[in-house]
Design a protein around this motif. Structure first.
Motif, PDB file in Angstrom:
ATOM      1  N   LYS A  85       0.832  -1.211   0.000  1.00  0.00           N
ATOM      2  CA  LYS A  85       0.000   0.000   0.000  1.00  0.00           C
ATOM      3  C   LYS A  85       0.868   1.263   0.000  1.00  0.00           C
ATOM      4  CE  LYS A  85      -3.980  -1.983   2.395  1.00  0.00           C
ATOM      5  NZ  LYS A  85      -4.765  -1.975   3.651  1.00  0.00           N
ATOM      6  N   LEU A  86       1.960   1.220   0.754  1.00  0.00           N
ATOM      7  CA  LEU A  86       2.866   2.366   0.820  1.00  0.00           C
ATOM      8  C   LEU A  86       3.532   2.618  -0.536  1.00  0.00           C
ATOM      9  CD1 LEU A  86       3.968   4.356   3.002  1.00  0.00           C
ATOM     10  CD2 LEU A  86       5.905   2.820   3.240  1.00  0.00           C
ATOM     11  N   ALA A  87       3.922   1.560  -1.218  1.00  0.00           N
ATOM     12  CA  ALA A  87       4.540   1.700  -2.544  1.00  0.00           C
ATOM     13  C   ALA A  87       3.543   2.282  -3.547  1.00  0.00           C
ATOM     14  CB  ALA A  87       5.045   0.345  -3.016  1.00  0.00           C
ATOM     15  N   LYS A  88       2.278   1.855  -3.426  1.00  0.00           N
ATOM     16  CA  LYS A  88       1.244   2.365  -4.331  1.00  0.00           C
ATOM     17  C   LYS A  88       0.984   3.854  -4.077  1.00  0.00           C
ATOM     18  CE  LYS A  88      -3.464   1.371  -5.897  1.00  0.00           C
ATOM     19  NZ  LYS A  88      -4.694   0.571  -5.655  1.00  0.00           N
ATOM     20  N   ALA A  89       0.918   4.258  -2.791  1.00  0.00           N
ATOM     21  CA  ALA A  89       0.678   5.668  -2.453  1.00  0.00           C
ATOM     22  C   ALA A  89       1.823   6.557  -2.934  1.00  0.00           C
ATOM     23  CB  ALA A  89       0.493   5.811  -0.945  1.00  0.00           C
ATOM     24  N   ARG A  93       1.758   9.507  -5.652  1.00  0.00           N
ATOM     25  CA  ARG A  93       2.126  10.777  -5.012  1.00  0.00           C
ATOM     26  C   ARG A  93       0.996  11.317  -4.134  1.00  0.00           C
ATOM     27  NH1 ARG A  93       5.221  13.912  -9.996  1.00  0.00           N
ATOM     28  NH2 ARG A  93       6.857  12.349 -10.277  1.00  0.00           N
ATOM     29  N   ASP A  94       0.420  10.382  -3.382  1.00  0.00           N
ATOM     30  CA  ASP A  94      -0.657  10.726  -2.446  1.00  0.00           C
ATOM     31  C   ASP A  94      -0.036  10.817  -1.047  1.00  0.00           C
ATOM     32  OD1 ASP A  94      -2.969  11.140  -1.088  1.00  0.00           O
ATOM     33  OD2 ASP A  94      -4.057   9.424  -1.923  1.00  0.00           O
ATOM     34  N   GLY A  95       0.287  12.033  -0.598  1.00  0.00           N
ATOM     35  CA  GLY A  95       0.967  12.216   0.679  1.00  0.00           C
ATOM     36  C   GLY A  95       0.090  11.889   1.872  1.00  0.00           C
ATOM     37  N   TYR A  96      -1.213  12.225   1.788  1.00  0.00           N
ATOM     38  CA  TYR A  96      -2.130  11.969   2.902  1.00  0.00           C
ATOM     39  C   TYR A  96      -2.272  10.462   3.152  1.00  0.00           C
ATOM     40  CZ  TYR A  96      -6.421  11.884   5.655  1.00  0.00           C
ATOM     41  OH  TYR A  96      -7.350  11.652   6.637  1.00  0.00           O
ATOM     42  N   LYS A  97      -2.436   9.695   2.069  1.00  0.00           N
ATOM     43  CA  LYS A  97      -2.587   8.236   2.205  1.00  0.00           C
ATOM     44  C   LYS A  97      -1.288   7.607   2.716  1.00  0.00           C
ATOM     45  CE  LYS A  97      -4.581   4.321  -0.193  1.00  0.00           C
ATOM     46  NZ  LYS A  97      -5.105   3.792  -1.465  1.00  0.00           N
ATOM     47  N   GLU A  98      -0.170   8.164   2.297  1.00  0.00           N
ATOM     48  CA  GLU A  98       1.131   7.637   2.748  1.00  0.00           C
ATOM     49  C   GLU A  98       1.289   7.808   4.256  1.00  0.00           C
ATOM     50  OE1 GLU A  98       5.877   8.365   1.791  1.00  0.00           O
ATOM     51  OE2 GLU A  98       4.341   9.273   0.491  1.00  0.00           O
ATOM     52  N   GLN A  99       0.863   8.954   4.789  1.00  0.00           N
ATOM     53  CA  GLN A  99       0.935   9.180   6.240  1.00  0.00           C
ATOM     54  C   GLN A  99       0.008   8.240   7.001  1.00  0.00           C
ATOM     55  OE1 GLN A  99       0.180  13.313   6.953  1.00  0.00           O
ATOM     56  NE2 GLN A  99       2.182  13.993   6.187  1.00  0.00           N
ATOM     57  N   LEU A 100      -1.197   8.007   6.449  1.00  0.00           N
ATOM     58  CA  LEU A 100      -2.141   7.081   7.097  1.00  0.00           C
ATOM     59  C   LEU A 100      -1.574   5.661   7.177  1.00  0.00           C
ATOM     60  CD1 LEU A 100      -5.622   8.088   5.621  1.00  0.00           C
ATOM     61  CD2 LEU A 100      -4.941   8.188   8.010  1.00  0.00           C
TER      62      LEU A 100
END
Length: 651
Positions: A85-89, A93-100
């Motif tokens: 999921k982190l690699a996909k975010a 380039r979805d910073g909000y999803k990466e933090q979640l």
């Protein structure tokens, strides 16, 4: 049915175990290391692998079934899913999803796994060797993936905690340091990911062990300084200043309970009672007395370390033996006193030349500290002065092998460890007297060599003067000799013609006399000498032959192996002993360099049969190498199969 019972039913291959647990290879290795499950060698590999002779790592089936229900596997699976999921975010380039995703990272603890593998504290202490070596290694390793900064900082903290326990408990008994220094090396082929999995478990394990050990010495965990230093401005915010207080191993730390005077008085009274008792009781409590002597070995002594010395190692040894240490404030913080302090008794120097010298202290090399610890006595400082050749540093981990060579320095160390305090003083005096005799002999040899070299130089000068005079005389006489050569040659020829007959007669008479003497001589028969050594060796051979005949055929091969190992050890010990004696004689000057090195080695000539066998073996090796090579396997791949042509010729 084949493969349903016996060895095949007990074991499972690694590839099948990975598929059964639904994990990747790295995750499988991580789980096995944390749980303490490792490959096992079966009694019969071919049966365990169901007829396959190729090597595969095998695990017990019951261990893999046990892993299937472990909660650690679920957390590892969640980590793998979150990684995707982190690699996909990041790709989107979805910073909000990466933090979640980072916030929802699963956290797991290894307390239960440590308790499963080490049910009691004693079991964990027995297995401290591998964790300590791993953590001391990673303290000095370079930070690069997969090893990150938090791994190294955690290892440094655990190392400092363990060393503070050793200092406070005064439980250091031996130390052995190489002459070249301290080296940490990681081979380039090492798999750092697997080492990180081991490190993860060892960090958790050593944290619990340090907590219990520091609790026994009444130290607060985590470590905290007794008096916080007054730091101002940026120094107050910098956490490295607080870490350096612990890393110095020289700063007073906060304790849970202060030592009472009653306990100290009890220890002193017990030691006095043991010293005043009989010899038998002293032998029983010898180890305890030695441990107490080690704790008070450097008590009342003040040491100052020069910048070139190894600060951490020397502070550990000195402080665990009751001494006080300091160093220049520019080298490391927490130095307790300066170099110009008049109370310093010993200054440790590792260079022959230095500027400041004080008459009120001893200047010694670092080896003196370690040798004093191993011998449990304060050794004389004269052999360890700066610039002097050091005595041999003996390994204190002594072992007794039958027939093994023991050097004289190791014998002295054994005597010192076994002796009482009064006997130690007498032994040290004897050793000092023997060293002084050696030095006196060496000085005498050096003086003789200097005198001989000086006399040789004088002789060479005299010879040179004589040669010059001879050359001048010869030049003068050459002219006279040329004129008289013809006359002298004619006179010699006439004398030879006249004396020829008389000389021949005399020679014939002498030859006849020799022949008569040879006839009169009577030859003696060979004498046989009786020697005890030969008879004893014959008896030993017969005894060994009879012993081997009495041993069963199955165990005879093992007996021969052990016997050859013992003979090799005896040969090696005798060779080392002879070499040591030769070196000692060479120092005094009784043996020359040629005698010390021995005659040059000559190659043993091989017979024709030996050469033929060697050539045959090399050919076999080259044939096997070619058969296993990829060139032989791919030789017929490019060629097309030719159709078979029928033979139509008439018979």
């Amino acid at each position: 049915m084949q493969g349903e019972a016996g060895e095949a039913a007990r074991f499972i291959s690694r590839s099948r175990a990975v598929r059964k647990l639904q994990l990747g290879l790295q995750a499988f290795n991580r789980v096995c290391i944390i749980k303490g499950i490792f490959p096992i060698e079966p009694k019969n590999r071919i049966k365990a692998q169901k007829g396959d002779s190729k090597y595969r790592p095998l695990y017990l089936k019951k261990d893999i079934k046990f892993l299937m229900h472990d909660p650690l596997i679920w957390t590892i699976r969640q980590e793998e899913a979150l990684r995707k999921k982190l690699a996909k975010a990041r790709h989107l380039r979805d910073g909000y999803k990466e933090q979640l995703v980072k916030r929802n990272k699963p956290i797991y603890r290894l307390e239960q796994n440590v308790l499963e593998r080490y049910p009691t504290f004693v079991d964990a202490v027995k297995d401290l060797g591998d964790p300590l070596t791993m953590i001391f290694l990673f303290c000095n390793i370079e930070v690069r993936p997969p090893i990150y900064e938090h791994h190294v900082s955690r290892c440094q903290r655990l190392k400092i905690e363990f060393l503070t326990y050793v200092i406070e408990a005064s439980c250091l008994t031996k130390a052995f340091i190489t002459t070249k220094g301290y080296y940490y090396e990681v081979p380039p082929n090492a798999d750092m990911k697997i080492m990180r999995h081991f490190l993860e478990f060892y960090i958790a394990m050593l944290g619990f062990v340090n907590f219990r050990l520091l609790g026994k010495v009444d130290l607060r965990y985590p470590l905290k300084p007794k008096v916080m230093p007054r730091l101002k401005g940026a120094e107050k915010k910098d956490l490295d200043n607080l870490k350096n207080l612990m890393a110095s191993l020289n700063y007073p730390l906060e304790k849970t309970t202060e030592e009472s005077e009653e306990n100290l008085d009890d220890n002193e009274t017990t030691s006095k009672l043991i010293k005043g008792s009989s010899e038998k009781t002293q032998k029983v409590y010898a180890e305890r007395m030695q441990a107490e002597a080690r704790r008070k070995l450097f008590s009342g002594l003040k040491f100052f370390l020069n910048p070139e010395c190894n600060r951490e190692s020397l502070t550990l040894v000195i402080r665990s033996c009751g001494g006080e240490v300091s160093w220049p404030s520019t080298v490391f913080p927490c130095s307790t006193y300066k170099e110009d302090d008049q109370c310093i008794t010993h200054q440790i120097v590792d260079r022959p030349n230095f500027d400041k010298k004080y008459l009120t202290r001893f200047y010694v090399q670092p080896q003196w500290v370690y040798d004093c610890l191993n011998a449990v006595t304060l050794k004389p400082c004269q052999p360890y002065l700066p610039g002097c050749p050091l005595p041999p540093h003996i390994c204190p981990f002594l072992k007794n092998f039958e027939g093994w060579y023991i050097p004289p320095e190791e014998e002295d160390l054994r005597k010192l460890l076994a002796a009482s305090p009064e006997e130690k003083e007498a032994l040290l005096k004897e050793m000092a007297a023997a060293e002084q005799k050696k030095l006196a002999m060496l000085r005498a040899v050096n003086e003789k060599s200097d005198d001989e070299s000086g006399s040789e130089d004088d002789d060479d000068e005299d010879k040179y003067d004589e040669d010059e005079n001879d050359e001048s005389d010869e030049e003068k006489d050459e002219e006279v000799e040329e004129d008289g050569d013809d006359a002298v040659n004619e006179a010699d020829a006439s004398m030879e013609v006249d004396d020829g007959e008389g000389n021949n007669k005399e020679e014939e008479k002498k030859d006849d006399g020799k022949e008569e003497e040879i006839k009169d001589v009577v030859r003696r028969g060979k004498e046989r000498f009786y020697s005890k050594k030969k008879d004893e060796s014959k008896e030993e051979r017969t005894d060994t032959r009879m012993r081997t005949l009495m041993i069963h055929k199955k165990n005879r091969k093992l007996y021969h192996k052990l016997k050859t190992k013992e003979t090799k050890r005896l040969r090696r010990s005798s060779m080392l002993k002879d070499r040591r004696e030769a070196l000692e004689l060479h120092k005094i000057g009784k043996i020359s360099d040629e005698q010390l090195e021995g005659p040059p080695k000559t190659k043993i000539k091989q017979t024709f049969s030996e050469r033929r066998a060697k050539l045959y073996q090399s050919r076999v090796r080259s044939a096997v190498r070619f058969a296993r090579s990829a060139a032989n396997k791919n030789r017929f791949r490019g060629e097309k199969k030719k159709p078979a042509i029928a033979d139509t010729r008439d018979e």
